[in-house]
Write a protein that holds these residues in place. Structure first.
Motif, PDB file in Angstrom:
ATOM      1  N   HIS A   1      32.690  48.200  42.924  1.00  0.00           N
ATOM      2  CA  HIS A   1      33.245  47.788  41.629  1.00  0.00           C
ATOM      3  C   HIS A   1      32.912  48.812  40.537  1.00  0.00           C
ATOM      4  O   HIS A   1      33.787  49.290  39.818  1.00  0.00           O
ATOM      5  CB  HIS A   1      32.693  46.400  41.279  1.00  0.00           C
TER       6      HIS A   1
ATOM      7  N   HIS B   1      35.178  47.140  31.768  1.00  0.00           N
ATOM      8  CA  HIS B   1      34.157  47.211  32.822  1.00  0.00           C
ATOM      9  C   HIS B   1      32.803  47.643  32.270  1.00  0.00           C
ATOM     10  O   HIS B   1      31.757  47.114  32.669  1.00  0.00           O
ATOM     11  CB  HIS B   1      34.601  48.154  33.949  1.00  0.00           C
TER      12      HIS B   1
ATOM     13  N   TRP C   1      40.553  38.733  32.800  1.00  0.00           N
ATOM     14  CA  TRP C   1      39.219  38.677  32.211  1.00  0.00           C
ATOM     15  C   TRP C   1      39.106  37.426  31.352  1.00  0.00           C
ATOM     16  O   TRP C   1      40.016  37.115  30.591  1.00  0.00           O
ATOM     17  CB  TRP C   1      38.993  39.892  31.306  1.00  0.00           C
TER      18      TRP C   1
ATOM     19  N   ASP D   1      34.728  39.432  34.622  1.00  0.00           N
ATOM     20  CA  ASP D   1      35.846  40.055  35.328  1.00  0.00           C
ATOM     21  C   ASP D   1      36.254  39.121  36.475  1.00  0.00           C
ATOM     22  O   ASP D   1      35.422  38.793  37.324  1.00  0.00           O
ATOM     23  CB  ASP D   1      35.351  41.406  35.878  1.00  0.00           C
TER      24      ASP D   1
ATOM     25  N   TRP E   1      39.113  39.854  38.352  1.00  0.00           N
ATOM     26  CA  TRP E   1      39.925  40.558  39.346  1.00  0.00           C
ATOM     27  C   TRP E   1      39.297  40.301  40.724  1.00  0.00           C
ATOM     28  O   TRP E   1      38.072  40.211  40.839  1.00  0.00           O
ATOM     29  CB  TRP E   1      39.908  42.071  39.065  1.00  0.00           C
TER      30      TRP E   1
ATOM     31  N   HIS F   1      38.688  42.256  43.010  1.00  0.00           N
ATOM     32  CA  HIS F   1      37.722  43.300  43.411  1.00  0.00           C
ATOM     33  C   HIS F   1      36.314  42.995  42.887  1.00  0.00           C
ATOM     34  O   HIS F   1      35.350  43.582  43.349  1.00  0.00           O
ATOM     35  CB  HIS F   1      38.198  44.698  42.988  1.00  0.00           C
TER      36      HIS F   1
HETATM   37 MN    MN Z   1      36.765  44.924  37.798  1.00  0.00          MN
END
Ligand code: MN
Length: 279
Positions: free
Chosen positions: A27, A74, A122, A156, A158, A160
């Protein structure tokens, strides 16, 4: 400017078992690095190369916005976590009670907001120009600073972010991520001076003061009313209110009807009267 991977404020295995070293290696080490590489490549030789990351996020669209915001989001996310979480400061609790009724209600609403985002995105806690706190869902690379709000915290969601450790169990990831939040950092951010974008977009923030639900309802209404695209009948160029026309001083989010009378098609130069709603 050339962006480089920001320092990780803890060892890559420090958040285990809630967030594994392997997740951090992918990540932080790979996904974030890719956004940074893309941003550097996209900005090179353009006016964006001279702009701050925040100014890029506030003005860009498309791939430049996506990669810039992902770099910012991030960095902010990894800096929102700590291997040694401490109890939430009383000061923050007071604000949460004021704006959400109770700390428990805030916790439930925030976790629900994070878990419910459709697709990648997010969940944010953000503060408006009056200091009021809001829970915001953003899709993809979204960031509440575009709506004139100061970000205080994000998770986060996502895939991933959690697929290595949690597979498809996003809610379990959100629960565990919650236990890693650095609440002192959230309070520090509240006390940082308001960034300039809060003043610039205070009118947008005005409409968000009564909370998340109302804000979303208004946003949807505004979207339906004002986000109509218009096409130039002369050359086919499309005005998209979400993107605006930044090169000619039109901010993203400007409805067609609010374009100045002397605005002209950036592709062929004809006036507004040559545009019609896109079907
Ligand atoms: Mn991310």
């Amino acid at each position: 400017m050339i962006y480089t991977l920001p320092p990780l404020p803890y060892a890559p295995d420090a958040l285990e078992p809630k967030m594994s070293q392997e997740t951090i290696e992918y990540h932080y080490g790979k996904h974030l690095q890719t956004y940074i590489d893309n941003l550097n490549r996209l900005c090179e030789g353009t006016p964006y190369a001279e702009m701050s990351l925040e100014d890029i996020i506030l003005t860009a669209s498309g791939p430049v916005f996506n990669n810039a915001a992902q770099v910012w989001n991030h960095t902010f996310f990894f800096n929102s976590l700590t291997p040694k979480p401490e109890p939430m400061p009383l000061e923050l609790k007071d604000y949460l009670i004021r704006d959400f009724g109770s700390v428990e209600t805030f916790k439930e609403k925030f976790k629900k907001a994070a878990t419910d985002i459709f697709g990648s995105g997010w969940a944010w806690l953000a503060q408006d120009g009056d200091g009021k706190l809001h829970i915001i869902q953003e899709s993809n690379a979204g960031n509440p600073m575009r709506a004139g709000l100061k970000p205080l915290l994000t998770i986060d969601v996502w895939e991933h972010a959690y697929y290595i450790d949690y597979r498809n169990r996003r809610a379990a990831f959100v629960d565990n991520c919650w236990e890693l939040i650095d609440w002192k950092k959230v309070v520090e951010r509240m006390h940082e001076p308001d960034p300039k974008y809060i003043e610039e977009t205070v009118v947008v923030a005005e409409t968000t003061r009564d909370g998340f639900t109302e804000m979303m309802a208004e946003a949807i209404m505004e979207d339906e009313k004002d986000m109509q695209k218009y096409v130039c009948v002369t050359c086919g160029w499309v005005y998209d209110p979400e993107e605006g026309d930044p090169e000619n001083g039109i901010d993203p989010g400007t409805p067609f009807k609010d374009l100045p009378a002397d605005w002209t098609c950036p592709a062929c130069g004809v006036g507004k009267e040559y545009f019609e709603p896109e079907r």
